[in-house]
Scaffold this active site. Structure first.
Site, PDB file in Angstrom:
ATOM      1  N   THR A 118       0.810  -1.222   0.000  1.00  0.00           N
ATOM      2  CA  THR A 118       0.000   0.000   0.000  1.00  0.00           C
ATOM      3  C   THR A 118       0.838   1.265   0.000  1.00  0.00           C
ATOM      4  O   THR A 118       0.470   2.267  -0.631  1.00  0.00           O
ATOM      5  CB  THR A 118      -0.924  -0.003   1.240  1.00  0.00           C
ATOM      6  OG1 THR A 118      -1.835  -1.091   1.098  1.00  0.00           O
ATOM      7  CG2 THR A 118      -1.705   1.280   1.378  1.00  0.00           C
ATOM      8  N   ASP A 146       1.467  -6.622  -4.434  1.00  0.00           N
ATOM      9  CA  ASP A 146       0.600  -6.614  -3.257  1.00  0.00           C
ATOM     10  C   ASP A 146       1.099  -7.819  -2.463  1.00  0.00           C
ATOM     11  O   ASP A 146       1.243  -8.916  -3.018  1.00  0.00           O
ATOM     12  CB  ASP A 146      -0.864  -6.809  -3.701  1.00  0.00           C
ATOM     13  CG  ASP A 146      -1.830  -6.735  -2.537  1.00  0.00           C
ATOM     14  OD1 ASP A 146      -1.635  -7.476  -1.554  1.00  0.00           O
ATOM     15  OD2 ASP A 146      -2.786  -5.945  -2.597  1.00  0.00           O
ATOM     16  N   GLN A 204      -4.128 -21.036  19.242  1.00  0.00           N
ATOM     17  CA  GLN A 204      -4.964 -20.056  18.523  1.00  0.00           C
ATOM     18  C   GLN A 204      -5.048 -18.752  19.287  1.00  0.00           C
ATOM     19  O   GLN A 204      -5.502 -17.743  18.747  1.00  0.00           O
ATOM     20  CB  GLN A 204      -6.407 -20.582  18.394  1.00  0.00           C
ATOM     21  CG  GLN A 204      -6.539 -21.833  17.622  1.00  0.00           C
ATOM     22  CD  GLN A 204      -7.995 -22.312  17.520  1.00  0.00           C
ATOM     23  OE1 GLN A 204      -8.920 -21.645  17.946  1.00  0.00           O
ATOM     24  NE2 GLN A 204      -8.167 -23.475  16.938  1.00  0.00           N
TER      25      GLN A 204
HETATM   26  N1  ASP Z   1      -2.841  -5.589   0.311  1.00  0.00           N
HETATM   27  C1  ASP Z   1      -1.763  -4.730   0.753  1.00  0.00           C
HETATM   28  C2  ASP Z   1      -0.490  -5.540   0.767  1.00  0.00           C
HETATM   29  O1  ASP Z   1      -0.283  -6.330   1.661  1.00  0.00           O
HETATM   30  C3  ASP Z   1      -2.066  -4.159   2.095  1.00  0.00           C
HETATM   31  C4  ASP Z   1      -1.048  -3.201   2.630  1.00  0.00           C
HETATM   32  O2  ASP Z   1       0.034  -3.022   2.139  1.00  0.00           O
HETATM   33  O3  ASP Z   1      -1.354  -2.602   3.680  1.00  0.00           O
HETATM   34  O4  ASP Z   1       0.305  -5.400  -0.108  1.00  0.00           O
END
Ligand code: ASP
Length: 341
Positions: free
Chosen positions: A13, A58, A273
Site C-alpha cells: 500500500t 501486493d 490459537q
Molecule cells: N494488500 C496490501 C499488501 O499487503 C495491504 C497493505 O500493504 O497494507 O500489499
C-alpha cells in the site's frame, strides 16, 4: 558523514495508487511521491538508494521465492550501506519478517521492514511517518536484527503479527516486548536486542523454497476425514492451531490420523490459537493426547514464525527428527522455552 540506507521496495500500500479496481502498485509512483518530500533530503536524514522490485507486489501475492529475493538483495548490498529498509505490504509482512531472520545469517546491521495502511500519495497517511522512522532507525541504531517497524512500535520480526486490519498500530508481538517505541523519541530497549553476531565472515543467505507445509486451525466439530486428507502426502509439516495451552478434541479418528502421520515422519507443531501465551501439552488430557500422537510443542511461537521456520528447515533437506528438535529450539529469538518447559 551522512549514513547510507538501502531501500528495497517490494510493493504494498505504501506506494500504491488508486485505480478503478482499488489500490494497486504502479512502477515509479512511490519514488515520484518521495521526491516531493523535502524532509527526505534534510541533513538529519540518511542518504538512500531505492531499488524498485519488478513486479511490485501486493504482499498477498508473495511466496517464499520473494522472501529469498529480499534476503539475497540485502546480502548483496550489505557492505555498502549502514542499514536496510524493506518496503512491503502489510498483509503478509509478518510472514516475511518471520522468514528473513532464518535466511539472513550473520547480520550485524538493522533490516527494518515497514509499509503503510494509507499510501504516501494520500493527504492523510501513515506512510510518511513509517518511512521516515524506518530510515532513521536503519541508519542510526545498530540493531543486528530483522525488525518490523510500524506505527509506534519496533518489533522483533519473527515475533510480529498483524493485529489490526485498519488501525495505524497494525502490528504487535504479543509474546515478546517491543524492541523499541516510537514517540517523541525513538527509544530502543537494548536489553532485549540480540547481541551482534561475532562472526566476521560475510553475511550468508540460507535458501528458502516453497515446501509442502501447511497450517490447520482446529474448530469444534472438525471432521477427522478432512484433517486426514490434509495430512496425506505431499504434506511434510503442519502447524496445528490448537485451543488454549495446546489442547484439541479427543476424537479417536483425528488422533489416529495425527499418529499415523507423525509415524510417517510428518512434523506436526502445536501453536495456540490464542493471541498470547504458550503451548504446554502437559496441562490437560486434551493436550497430552496430541503429544501422545507425536505432535510437538511450538511453545510461544507465532503461527507465522512456526510456518516460516518449518519451510526454512525443510528447505535445508534436514531429516524429520532434526527438524522436530530444531522446531522446539530457539534459533533466532522466535521462541521462549521456559526452564523445564
Ligand atoms: N494488500 C496490501 C499488501 O499487503 C495491504 C497493505 O500493504 O497494507 O500489499
Amino acid at each position: 558523514m551522512r549514513k547510507k540506507v538501502y531501500i528495497a521496495y517490494t510493493g504494498g500500500t505504501i506506494g500504491m495508487q488508486k485505480a478503478e479496481q482499488g489500490y494497486k502498485p504502479v512502477p515509479g509512483h512511490l519514488q515520484t511521491m518521495m521526491s516531493t518530500l523535502p524532509e527526505l533530503t534534510h541533513s538529519t536524514m540518511p542518504l538512500y538508494d531505492i531499488r524498485e522490485y519488478k513486479p511490485l507486489l501486493d504482499s498477498s501475492n508473495m511466496t517464499p521465492d520473494d522472501w529469498l529475493k529480499i534476503a539475497q538483495d540485502v546480502a548483496s548490498n550489505y557492505d555498502s550501506y549502514d542499514g536496510f529498509v524493506v518496503l512491503h505490504g502489510t498483509d503478509t509482512m509478518a510472514y516475511t519478517a518471520s522468514a528473513l531472520p532464518f535466511m539472513l545469517q550473520g547480520i550485524q546491521k538493522p533490516v527494518i521492514i515497514t509499509g503503510a495502511q494509507i499510501p504516501l500519495c494520500e493527504v492523510r497517511n501513515d506512510a510518511r511517518e513509517n518511512l521516515i522512522t524506518a530510515m532513521l532507525i536503519a541508519a542510526n541504531f545498530a540493531i543486528p536484527e530483522v525488525c518490523l517497524c510500524f506505527g509506534s512500535k519496533l518489533l522483533r520480526g519473527n515475533r510480529a503479527v498483524k493485529v489490526d486490519a485498519e488501525g495505524f498500530d497494525a502490528f504487535d508481538s504479543p509474546n515478546f516486548p517491543a524492541l523499541g517505541t516510537v514517540g517523541i523519541e525513538i527509544k530502543i530497549n537494548w536489553d532485549l536486542v540480540k547481541p551482534a553476531s561475532k562472526r566476521t565472515e560475510a553475511v550468508t543467505v540460507r535458501a528458502m523454497r516453497e515446501s509442502p507445509v501447511a497450517v490447520l486451525r482446529l474448530f469444534p466439530g472438525i471432521p477427522a476425514g478432512i484433517v486426514n486428507n490434509v495430512l496425506q502426502p505431499p504434506l511434510k509439516g503442519l502447524v496445528l492451531e490448537s485451543y488454549g495451552v495446546g489442547n484439541g478434541p479427543q476424537d479417536v479418528g483425528l488422533l489416529k490420523g495425527f499418529k499415523a502421520a507423525t509415524a510417517r515422519g510428518v512434523v506436526i507443531v502445536n501453536c495456540t490459537q490464542c493471541f498470547k501465551g504458550s503451548v504446554n501439552m502437559e496441562d490437560y488430557a486434551t493436550g497430552a493426547a496430541l503429544a501422545e500422537a507425536g505432535v510437538i510443542s511450538g511453545y510461544d511461537m507465532t503461527v507465522e514464525a512456526a510456518l516460516a521456520k518449518m519451510a526454512y528447515l525443510f528447505s535445508r533437506n534436514l531429516p524429520p527428527e532434526v527438524i522436530k528438535e530444531k522446531m522446539q529450539t530457539d534459533l533466532q529469538g522466535e521462541l521462549t522455552r521456559l526452564p523445564g518447559g
